[in-house]
Design a protein around this motif. Structure first.
Motif, short mmCIF file in Angstrom:
data_model
loop_
_atom_site.label_atom_id
_atom_site.label_comp_id
_atom_site.label_asym_id
_atom_site.label_seq_id
_atom_site.Cartn_x
_atom_site.Cartn_y
_atom_site.Cartn_z
N GLY A 87 0.80 -1.21 0.00
CA GLY A 87 0.00 0.00 0.00
C GLY A 87 0.84 1.26 0.00
O GLY A 87 0.49 2.26 -0.64
N LEU A 88 1.94 1.24 0.71
CA LEU A 88 2.83 2.39 0.74
C LEU A 88 3.50 2.58 -0.62
O LEU A 88 3.58 3.71 -1.13
CB LEU A 88 3.88 2.23 1.83
CG LEU A 88 4.85 3.40 2.03
CD1 LEU A 88 5.23 3.55 3.50
CD2 LEU A 88 6.13 3.23 1.21
N LEU A 89 3.97 1.48 -1.21
CA LEU A 89 4.65 1.58 -2.50
C LEU A 89 3.72 2.09 -3.59
O LEU A 89 4.14 2.79 -4.51
CB LEU A 89 5.21 0.21 -2.90
CG LEU A 89 6.25 -0.39 -1.96
CD1 LEU A 89 6.71 -1.75 -2.47
CD2 LEU A 89 7.46 0.54 -1.78
N ARG A 250 6.87 2.08 -13.10
CA ARG A 250 6.83 0.68 -13.51
C ARG A 250 6.56 -0.22 -12.32
O ARG A 250 5.81 -1.20 -12.42
CB ARG A 250 8.14 0.29 -14.21
CG ARG A 250 8.24 0.84 -15.61
CD ARG A 250 9.56 0.57 -16.28
NE ARG A 250 9.96 -0.84 -16.29
CZ ARG A 250 10.80 -1.37 -17.15
NH1 ARG A 250 11.33 -0.60 -18.11
NH2 ARG A 250 11.13 -2.65 -17.09
N MET A 251 7.17 0.08 -11.18
CA MET A 251 6.94 -0.70 -9.98
C MET A 251 5.47 -0.66 -9.60
O MET A 251 4.85 -1.71 -9.30
CB MET A 251 7.79 -0.15 -8.82
CG MET A 251 7.49 -0.78 -7.47
SD MET A 251 8.50 -0.07 -6.14
CE MET A 251 7.82 1.60 -6.07
N GLN A 252 4.87 0.50 -9.60
CA GLN A 252 3.48 0.63 -9.22
C GLN A 252 2.57 -0.06 -10.22
O GLN A 252 1.57 -0.68 -9.84
CB GLN A 252 3.12 2.11 -9.08
CG GLN A 252 3.81 2.77 -7.89
CD GLN A 252 3.59 4.27 -7.82
OE1 GLN A 252 3.43 4.94 -8.83
NE2 GLN A 252 3.58 4.81 -6.61
N ALA A 253 2.92 0.01 -11.51
CA ALA A 253 2.13 -0.68 -12.53
C ALA A 253 2.15 -2.19 -12.31
O ALA A 253 1.12 -2.86 -12.45
CB ALA A 253 2.66 -0.33 -13.92
N VAL A 276 4.60 3.43 -21.17
CA VAL A 276 5.27 2.16 -20.87
C VAL A 276 4.61 1.48 -19.68
O VAL A 276 4.29 0.28 -19.71
CB VAL A 276 6.77 2.38 -20.61
CG1 VAL A 276 7.41 1.09 -20.06
CG2 VAL A 276 7.48 2.81 -21.88
N GLU A 277 4.39 2.25 -18.62
CA GLU A 277 3.83 1.63 -17.41
C GLU A 277 2.42 1.12 -17.63
O GLU A 277 2.02 0.08 -17.07
CB GLU A 277 3.88 2.60 -16.23
CG GLU A 277 3.07 3.88 -16.38
CD GLU A 277 3.85 5.01 -17.01
OE1 GLU A 277 3.39 6.17 -16.88
OE2 GLU A 277 4.91 4.75 -17.61
N ALA A 278 1.63 1.82 -18.46
CA ALA A 278 0.25 1.37 -18.72
C ALA A 278 0.25 0.08 -19.52
O ALA A 278 -0.50 -0.86 -19.22
CB ALA A 278 -0.51 2.47 -19.46
#
Length: 453
Positions: A87-89, A250-253, A276-278
């Protein structure tokens, strides 16, 4: 390789009093789960290593763990172990905010805060440490007796201070964090922004307040002192690098793609979004749905644009493997390994797929790859499990027993560790290195059993 590691909570030896309401995954599971992913761990390490060095810590000695929970929290426990919640990330808005959290928690480690409880937990297993948090969640959710049963073990130790930092310690960690950020030429503005994020819920009902806010008390004096340090820093206006911003997105994606239903992922990353992330998030969500045609279209578009990115090749191999196309998964994973030979999770995934072919020659190759992975990440249970599978394929009964013993020792299953270690000893030459290691496993496992009784 993104995967969740689930653990069942065992009897605990510490009674903790901390009003931290964990939500989401923890409220419904029988045990905590952890996330492991080569790219996410690489990103967190790239953020953390300069800060660890600035604090005088050996970065290799600090272990990072990601807990699969919606909760917005982070803590250190059991020596140099840093736990960060999914959740924090997902909630941080900039890399500097996340770096501020890492720097702050590093300040707790370097400052020796909660020294007595930290020392007591240095030898505790990860599942026990997080299990304590799970017990607190049960109490916070209204299951007082059930939570107490989880959070209480034998009466050999009790504490009311675990994870409950004092305001003095919080201010000390803040000041240390700004020092580390200054030493690395980074802005502390993100720390202030993150305090604003967690402070947004302080006037909400008690059960909805961020647990980070509760376990890391925020006072006006603390905010004022932190603000002054940030204003006085020559690096206060240094922006996040484009590379760090891309890595965070990218991490969150990946986190959303792997842990949310397809519909939720598509709301966050609609098909009109060609970033990219999407595309990354949609590729993950499609293969998990599963819709491999759409998944491969998104993945291949990323590989075409970024042919030397190991994580895109890794994702393609993982998606093909997990949807039953084992042979097709080998080529992209081999490419990923060649591009990132020092990523142990990618190495273990490649070896896993080699084992899955059923070809003894592939299992021989898998053993070499698993040895390389273990040299980089010796405590990965899955790596030992795959070694056992490879030895089974090759008919090496002694090494099968030994690898199984190592695996169960890491899992905390003392009885099975002893069983397989004794079996290995029966097959190894008396006094040989592996015979002696099997004896060590038996000794350690018996000590674990004694500690639980």
């Amino acid at each position: 390789m993104f995967f969740l590691i689930k653990r069942i909570v065992t009897t605990l030896s510490i009674f903790l009093v901390l009003l931290v309401p964990l939500q989401g995954a923890f409220a419904k599971q029988t045990g905590p789960s952890f996330i492991r992913d080569a790219e996410i761990e690489h990103t967190l390490r790239s953020y953390a290593r300069p800060l660890f060095a600035a604090a005088g810590l050996n970065g290799d000695d600090v272990r990072l763990y990601i807990i699969n929970s919606d909760d917005l929290n982070a803590f250190v426990a059991g020596g140099q172990r840093m736990f960060m919640f999914r959740g924090l990330l997902e909630r941080v808005e900039t890399p500097s905010q996340l770096k501020g959290v890492i720097a702050h928690e590093t300040g707790h480690i370097a400052g020796g805060h909660l020294a007595r409880t930290q020392d007591a937990l240095k030898n505790a297993s990860i599942k026990n440490i997080v299990g304590m948090i799970l017990g607190l969640a049960a109490m916070a959710a209204g299951g007082g007796e059930a939570g107490m049963a989880i959070a209480m073990g034998s009466n050999d130790m009790a504490t009311r201070s675990f994870l409950q930092y004092s305001r003095t310690q919080e201010s000390s960690a803040d000041q240390a964090a700004i020092t580390y950020l200054d030493r690395t030429g980074q802005s502390g503005r993100g720390m202030m922004e993150f305090l604003e994020i967690i402070g947004q819920g302080q006037y909400q009902p008690q059960n909805s307040i961020s647990s980070y806010y509760r376990s890391h008390p925020v006072s006006s004096e603390r905010v004022a002192a932190l603000s002054q340090r940030v204003r006085n820093s020559p690096y206060q206006d240094v922006p996040d690098s484009p590379e760090d911003v891309i890595a965070m997105k990218r991490m969150q994606a990946k986190l959303i793609g792997f842990t949310r239903p397809l519909a939720r992922t598509l709301r966050e990353y609609p098909e009109t979004d060609k970033s990219v992330e999407a595309r990354y998030a949609r590729a993950i969500a499609y293969y998990r749905y599963p819709d491999m045609q759409k998944a491969l279209a998104e993945i291949d578009s990323l590989i075409t644009e970024y042919p030397t990115d190991p994580y895109f090749h890794e994702l393609k191999g993982q998606a093909l493997y997990e949807t039953g196309n084992i042979n097709a998964a080998l080529s992209p994973l081999e490419t990923a390994v060649n591009l990132a030979p020092d990523e142990p999770l990618i190495l273990t995934l490649y070896a896993t797929v080699l084992n899955a072919t059923g070809n003894p020659q592939d299992s021989e190759k898998a053993l070499d790859i698993l040895s390389a992975s273990q040299a980089l990440d010796p405590d990965n249970v899955n790596t030992w499990d795959q070694r056992a599978i490879a030895y089974s394929r090759l008919g090496d009964t002694a090494m099968l027993a030994y690898a199984s013993a190592e695996r169960y020792l890491l899992e905390g299953n003392a009885a099975k560790a002893i069983f397989h270690a004794e079996r290995a000893q029966d097959l190894f030459k008396v006094g040989s290195p592996l015979y002696l290691r099997a004896q060590d496993i038996i000794t350690i496992a018996k000590q674990q059993q004694t500690a639980r009784n």
